[in-house]
Design a protein around this motif. Structure first.
Motif, PDB file in Angstrom:
ATOM      1  N   CYS A 165       0.873  -1.143  -0.066  1.00  0.00           N
ATOM      2  CA  CYS A 165       0.101   0.162   0.087  1.00  0.00           C
ATOM      3  C   CYS A 165       0.868   1.385  -0.014  1.00  0.00           C
ATOM      4  O   CYS A 165       0.557   2.343  -0.594  1.00  0.00           O
ATOM      5  N   LEU A 222      -2.837  -2.391  -5.376  1.00  0.00           N
ATOM      6  CA  LEU A 222      -3.508  -1.746  -4.497  1.00  0.00           C
ATOM      7  C   LEU A 222      -4.735  -2.651  -3.966  1.00  0.00           C
ATOM      8  O   LEU A 222      -4.880  -2.684  -2.681  1.00  0.00           O
ATOM      9  N   ILE A 223      -5.692  -3.393  -4.694  1.00  0.00           N
ATOM     10  CA  ILE A 223      -6.590  -4.143  -4.334  1.00  0.00           C
ATOM     11  C   ILE A 223      -6.092  -5.373  -3.560  1.00  0.00           C
ATOM     12  O   ILE A 223      -6.296  -5.899  -2.435  1.00  0.00           O
ATOM     13  N   VAL A 242      -2.968   6.578  -9.913  1.00  0.00           N
ATOM     14  CA  VAL A 242      -2.746   4.935  -9.459  1.00  0.00           C
ATOM     15  C   VAL A 242      -2.833   4.233 -10.726  1.00  0.00           C
ATOM     16  O   VAL A 242      -3.782   3.967 -11.083  1.00  0.00           O
ATOM     17  N   SER A 243      -1.713   3.589 -11.051  1.00  0.00           N
ATOM     18  CA  SER A 243      -1.536   2.943 -12.127  1.00  0.00           C
ATOM     19  C   SER A 243      -1.583   1.307 -11.782  1.00  0.00           C
ATOM     20  O   SER A 243      -1.625   0.624 -12.683  1.00  0.00           O
ATOM     21  N   ARG A 244      -1.522   0.951 -10.578  1.00  0.00           N
ATOM     22  CA  ARG A 244      -1.290  -0.405 -10.381  1.00  0.00           C
ATOM     23  C   ARG A 244      -2.496  -0.569  -9.458  1.00  0.00           C
ATOM     24  O   ARG A 244      -2.195  -1.192  -8.294  1.00  0.00           O
ATOM     25  N   PHE A 245      -3.658  -0.528 -10.076  1.00  0.00           N
ATOM     26  CA  PHE A 245      -4.857  -0.869  -9.205  1.00  0.00           C
ATOM     27  C   PHE A 245      -4.964  -2.491  -8.604  1.00  0.00           C
ATOM     28  O   PHE A 245      -5.358  -2.801  -7.480  1.00  0.00           O
ATOM     29  N   VAL A 262       2.209   2.059  -3.538  1.00  0.00           N
ATOM     30  CA  VAL A 262       0.971   2.663  -4.328  1.00  0.00           C
ATOM     31  C   VAL A 262       0.917   3.958  -3.939  1.00  0.00           C
ATOM     32  O   VAL A 262       0.781   4.962  -4.580  1.00  0.00           O
TER      33      VAL A 262
END
Length: 321
Positions: free
Chosen positions: A248, A267-268, A261-264, A251
């Motif tokens: 986290c 993040l999820i 935020v390019s790396r969803f 990100v």
């Protein structure tokens, strides 16, 4: 030892015809007033016949495995003091009177400590020596104890211990389970160094170094999970949660620098790891409370059992008078 003290010697056996006769004779000489029980666990040799000829009380246990035999012994036999040994003549019977005396002093279990004397010189199986050290370090570290010999098969027990101990293991991991049960419930333990000797020529060990080692370690893993759930689940949850927080943070730092935020997926996944870690920690706290309640219940049951035993003993004394 008091004259009216009932002592039972417990010898679980599987194909021990070479040594069982000598073991029975030795324990009868060391504890003249004791009853010697040999439980034959599906032997294919003359173990039962020889033990009977030497004056032992021989019974059959069809469920294979040392843990199953000990469970049957504890259920069937009533005595004031129990001495458990193996039928392979590796433990000295002359140490039994001192072990019995310690139980009569008030200890719940006396451990025949091989590792402080001759075990590492007599035992010719290096992986067994390594396994003993590994198990000892693991359990002592977890419970903050200083038990030297976790896995010895030479022990003495009080009547209260035998009748309140839940035998769960089926095989050779039973000794490890006994030690963990005692440490978890803060029972009175006493370690007594004994002179261990390796099996005589012609006597074959039933232990499987790898297979039984895996069973012992799995028993430790299971009992840590049950008896120490907060360190187990809390530690695992903390590791998972920290990994999630680090991801986290990566990100978040990227968003701070670029506003995007390019790396969803990362993040999820990170958020899910943090949630999973928190759930494990909460589960550890809940299970820890349950484990403490189980220990309280065990103490209450042990106290009730001790009271009933004293009450029955007093009634027997009155009846004799």
């Amino acid at each position: 030892m008091q004259e009216n003290t009932r002592v039972a010697v417990l010898l679980p056996c599987y194909n021990e015809e070479i040594t069982i006769g000598k073991v029975v004779r030795d324990f009868k000489a060391a504890l003249p007033g004791a009853d010697v029980y040999v439980y034959d666990n599906n032997s294919t040799d003359r173990t039962a016949e020889i033990a009977t000829a030497e004056g032992a009380i021989v019974r059959k246990e069809p469920r294979q495995g040392k843990g199953n035999v000990i469970r049957a012994m504890f259920e069937d036999i009533d005595a004031d003091v129990y001495v458990m040994a193996d039928g392979d003549d590796t433990y000295p019977a002359d140490a039994a009177p001192a072990m019995v005396a310690k139980i009569l002093e008030g200890y719940d279990m006396v451990i025949g400590d091989r590792l402080s004397s001759t075990y590492f010189q007599e035992n010719k199986r290096p992986f067994h020596n390594f396994g003993n050290r590994l198990v000892r370090g693991s359990i002592n570290g977890l419970f903050g104890a200083h038990v030297t010999d976790i896995m010895t098969g030479y022990r003495a027990f009080s009547f209260g211990f035998v009748k309140t101990y839940p035998v769960l293991s089926r095989g050779f991991e039973i000794e490890t389970e006994m030690t963990i049960h005692s440490l978890n419930n803060n029972l009175r333990l006493y370690e007594m160094p004994i002179q261990y000797r390796d099996r005589p020529a012609g006597s074959v060990s039933k232990l499987n170094t790898v297979g039984d080692g895996v069973k012992v370690m799995s028993t430790i893993f299971r009992m840590i999970r049950e008896y120490k759930p907060l360190p187990f689940f809390g530690g695992l949850g903390s590791i998972i949660g920290i990994v999630g927080i680090i991801l986290c943070g990566q990100v978040a730092s990227e968003f701070w620098a670029t506003g995007m935020v390019s790396r969803f997926p990362t993040l999820i996944g990170a958020v899910m790891l943090v949630i999973a870690g928190l759930l494990l920690i909460v589960a550890g706290i809940i299970l820890d409370v349950m484990a403490k309640n189980d220990r309280k219940t065990f103490i209450l049951e042990a106290n009730r059992f001790a009271y009933l035993k004293r009450h029955l003993s007093n009634r027997h004394e009155i009846d004799r008078q």
